[in-house]
Motif scaffolding. Structure first.
Motif, PDB file in Angstrom:
ATOM      1  N   ARG A  59       0.822  -1.206   0.000  1.00 47.00           N
ATOM      2  CA  ARG A  59       0.000   0.000   0.000  1.00 47.00           C
ATOM      3  C   ARG A  59       0.862   1.265   0.000  1.00 47.00           C
ATOM      4  NH1 ARG A  59      -5.140   0.780   3.427  1.00 47.00           N
ATOM      5  NH2 ARG A  59      -5.147   3.032   3.583  1.00 47.00           N
ATOM      6  N   PHE A  68      -2.839   7.040  -4.561  1.00 43.20           N
ATOM      7  CA  PHE A  68      -3.938   7.366  -3.639  1.00 43.20           C
ATOM      8  C   PHE A  68      -4.409   8.811  -3.814  1.00 43.20           C
ATOM      9  CE2 PHE A  68      -4.887   4.139  -0.311  1.00 43.20           C
ATOM     10  CZ  PHE A  68      -4.078   3.124  -0.784  1.00 43.20           C
ATOM     11  N   PRO A  72      -8.023   8.114  -5.911  1.00 38.55           N
ATOM     12  CA  PRO A  72      -8.548   7.499  -4.684  1.00 38.55           C
ATOM     13  C   PRO A  72      -9.817   6.682  -4.947  1.00 38.55           C
ATOM     14  CG  PRO A  72      -8.988   9.850  -4.714  1.00 38.55           C
ATOM     15  CD  PRO A  72      -8.043   9.570  -5.851  1.00 38.55           C
ATOM     16  N   HIS A  73     -10.595   7.105  -5.952  1.00 37.43           N
ATOM     17  CA  HIS A  73     -11.874   6.449  -6.247  1.00 37.43           C
ATOM     18  C   HIS A  73     -11.699   5.071  -6.875  1.00 37.43           C
ATOM     19  CE1 HIS A  73     -10.305   8.626  -9.616  1.00 37.43           C
ATOM     20  NE2 HIS A  73     -11.253   8.229 -10.430  1.00 37.43           N
ATOM     21  N   VAL A  75      -8.978   2.925  -5.944  1.00 37.32           N
ATOM     22  CA  VAL A  75      -8.138   2.102  -5.056  1.00 37.32           C
ATOM     23  C   VAL A  75      -8.908   0.938  -4.439  1.00 37.32           C
ATOM     24  CG1 VAL A  75      -7.022   2.131  -2.781  1.00 37.32           C
ATOM     25  CG2 VAL A  75      -6.584   3.992  -4.397  1.00 37.32           C
ATOM     26  N   GLY A  76      -8.278  -0.213  -4.378  1.00 38.38           N
ATOM     27  CA  GLY A  76      -8.753  -1.319  -3.543  1.00 38.38           C
ATOM     28  C   GLY A  76      -7.686  -1.618  -2.511  1.00 38.38           C
ATOM     29  N   THR A  77      -8.062  -1.763  -1.239  1.00 40.25           N
ATOM     30  CA  THR A  77      -7.086  -2.102  -0.200  1.00 40.25           C
ATOM     31  C   THR A  77      -7.464  -3.441   0.414  1.00 40.25           C
ATOM     32  OG1 THR A  77      -8.337  -0.853   1.441  1.00 40.25           O
ATOM     33  CG2 THR A  77      -6.548   0.311   0.317  1.00 40.25           C
ATOM     34  N   LEU A  95      -4.594  -3.624  -3.676  1.00 41.74           N
ATOM     35  CA  LEU A  95      -4.663  -4.385  -4.924  1.00 41.74           C
ATOM     36  C   LEU A  95      -3.879  -3.639  -6.001  1.00 41.74           C
ATOM     37  CD1 LEU A  95      -8.343  -5.666  -4.837  1.00 41.74           C
ATOM     38  CD2 LEU A  95      -6.248  -6.863  -4.269  1.00 41.74           C
ATOM     39  N   PHE A 128      -6.722  -4.330 -10.564  1.00 47.12           N
ATOM     40  CA  PHE A 128      -8.020  -4.038  -9.941  1.00 47.12           C
ATOM     41  C   PHE A 128      -8.310  -2.546  -9.974  1.00 47.12           C
ATOM     42  CE2 PHE A 128     -10.747  -2.963  -6.338  1.00 47.12           C
ATOM     43  CZ  PHE A 128     -11.760  -3.904  -6.451  1.00 47.12           C
ATOM     44  N   HIS A 130     -11.664  -0.150  -8.584  1.00 45.64           N
ATOM     45  CA  HIS A 130     -12.977  -0.203  -7.963  1.00 45.64           C
ATOM     46  C   HIS A 130     -13.951   0.686  -8.712  1.00 45.64           C
ATOM     47  CE1 HIS A 130     -16.107   0.662  -4.861  1.00 45.64           C
ATOM     48  NE2 HIS A 130     -16.103  -0.649  -4.892  1.00 45.64           N
ATOM     49  N   SER A 141     -11.742  -6.295 -12.237  1.00 41.78           N
ATOM     50  CA  SER A 141     -10.549  -7.139 -12.195  1.00 41.78           C
ATOM     51  C   SER A 141     -10.271  -7.624 -13.609  1.00 41.78           C
ATOM     52  CB  SER A 141     -10.820  -8.329 -11.250  1.00 41.78           C
ATOM     53  OG  SER A 141      -9.672  -9.123 -11.084  1.00 41.78           O
ATOM     54  N   PHE A 188      -8.743  12.279 -10.119  1.00 43.16           N
ATOM     55  CA  PHE A 188      -9.878  12.548  -9.244  1.00 43.16           C
ATOM     56  C   PHE A 188     -10.095  14.044  -9.007  1.00 43.16           C
ATOM     57  CE2 PHE A 188     -11.787  12.955  -4.980  1.00 43.16           C
ATOM     58  CZ  PHE A 188     -12.926  12.199  -5.177  1.00 43.16           C
TER      59      PHE A 188
END
Lengths: 279, 279
Positions: A59, A68, A72-73, A75-77, A95, A128, A130, A141, A188
């Motif tokens: 991360r 990030f 940010p919109h 991101v998968g954590t 991810l 990935f 989101h 994915s 973003f």
């Protein structure tokens, strides 16, 4: 019938219950792997070094590279059930959002590059984003195969422009109505609009588009200038920061564009396309 | 030098900064892909159907299959920055913990199976287990290639036993000191011990072990009886629940066992091993 429902009906994609997350049936995989081999052959002249990374990434590394902040919109954590109470808590992992991210710190660790530098082939990495959607061209994915070029500015610049023509030619040989265009990343927010405008103005990103449901980016070229080399300290022998650029092929979008162009029955595709893909 | 440091030093694995999450260098990938092809050839007689799934899976599906109850300590879940405040909140997704999980609901959706049923080949899927460790044989993110057999109990049972011998023979041809043994899953907590004892007693799981740092499971066979077919409703034509079983090869562990056995320089491996792996 909407395209997605048609793909399920023909067993090309397999539903999982979450939008943008699908299995691949046998025929979809045949085409995807055929395309992957085609890229391997097309890239052979670059003598790329194969490096492969998992679909999870530290991360901290994405934070450091600005992901990030910029996206940010998307991101998968990764969380895990931790502690005696097995509560969901953040891990050190996120991810992987693009195949090339882990390449830069690992090349930096090797020390300075020659001006000719090197080319890394990430292989097809699962990435990935989101953005749940019922549009089959917008998956959460998916496979991204990236070629990453690192070296002196003139080397990297000419590599990228030569690949623009090579990639167009490769995709048109498959019968796709492929066109190149200047693009911008989906940065973003309001500040993001300024970043995107600047990226467009400097022509740092271009894409190859082909029709799926409307024109869709199936390959993407990013010229990073010194962004990653200054973040990670990738230097040239004799001094100066390296430049980096990458070219990513979106496997699933390319298969979808081919299915749109030639139909859902692969055995009925034109002989020259089947031959290119060794189908 | 500890084995892991030696692997980094030789560029076989690449550090990312998180224990158990590594990149693969070129030579590691050559061996891994060579082994993957060997499994494809060995499995050809089963005429398996290739289905491929992403490294993320609906969280609900793992809950339904009992994974959260049995292995809460290994679960990885996916969060995203959501809402106007971009706070990290749970998504519908978890990380795929074993290649076979998405196979069962997708086969169930097709309707009843013949008694002979079918064999699914998941291809090499990236799976995740949250168990950070410096032991290179215990990764958080690794490739699992699974063959899944679904059909009448006698069909599935005899398939599994025939593969026990085929897999042992295949791994021994690579020069590995491979041995089969009854095993048990790492079920969580005190109740888990009872589950593991029962699994052992009924011989529902066995493993093939080879030395890495001590004997390590490099392939694993699970006989699920009606567990997945009753969860998802996988039935036989003419009535009755199907049985299911799976065989998983752990790609990275197999490459590590080969490196332990034959040394870190692949060009010095015995000719017959290199020939089996097309190296």
């Amino acid at each position: 019938m909407p395209f997605l429902a048609d793909l399920f009906e023909h067993g090309l994609l397999v539903e999982t219950g979450v939008p943008g997350v699908y299995g691949h049936g046998r025929e979809f995989e045949r085409v995807r792997l055929g395309f992957d081999d085609l890229v391997t052959r097309a890239a052979a002249a670059d003598e790329p070094e194969r490096l492969r990374f998992p679909p999870v990434v530290p991360r901290r590394q994405l934070e450091r590279a600005g992901f990030f902040n910029s996206f940010p919109h998307l991101v998968g954590t990764v969380f895990a059930l931790q502690g005696d109470d097995l509560q969901e808590r953040a891990t050190e992992l996120a991810l992987l959002p693009a195949a090339c991210y882990p390449v830069y710190p690992s090349v930096a660790a090797r020390g300075p590059l020659t001006r000719d530098g090197l080319t890394i082939d990430t292989g097809p990495a699962y990435v990935f984003r989101h953005e749940p959607s019922d549009d089959p061209g917008r998956l959460q994915s998916f496979h991204m195969r990236e070629l990453v070029r690192l070296g002196a500015p003139e080397t990297v610049h000419s590599w990228q422009w030569s690949w623009r023509d090579r990639a167009l030619e490769l995709l048109r040989r498959l019968g796709l109505a492929a066109e190149a265009d200047v693009g911008a990343d989906p940065f973003f927010g309001r500040a993001g609009k300024i970043l995107a405008d600047s990226q467009r103005e400097q022509q740092l990103k271009f894409e190859i588009l082909a029709p799926i449901d409307g024109p869709t980016a199936i390959a993407s070229f990013n010229y990073h200038q010194e962004h990653f080399s200054s973040t990670y300290g990738i230097e040239l022998e004799g001094g100066g920061a390296a430049h980096t650029a990458c070219l990513g092929f979106g496997h699933e979008r390319i298969v979808l564009a081919l299915l749109r162009q030639h139909g859902l029955d692969i055995d009925d595709w034109p002989g020259e396309v089947r031959s290119e893909l060794a189908l």
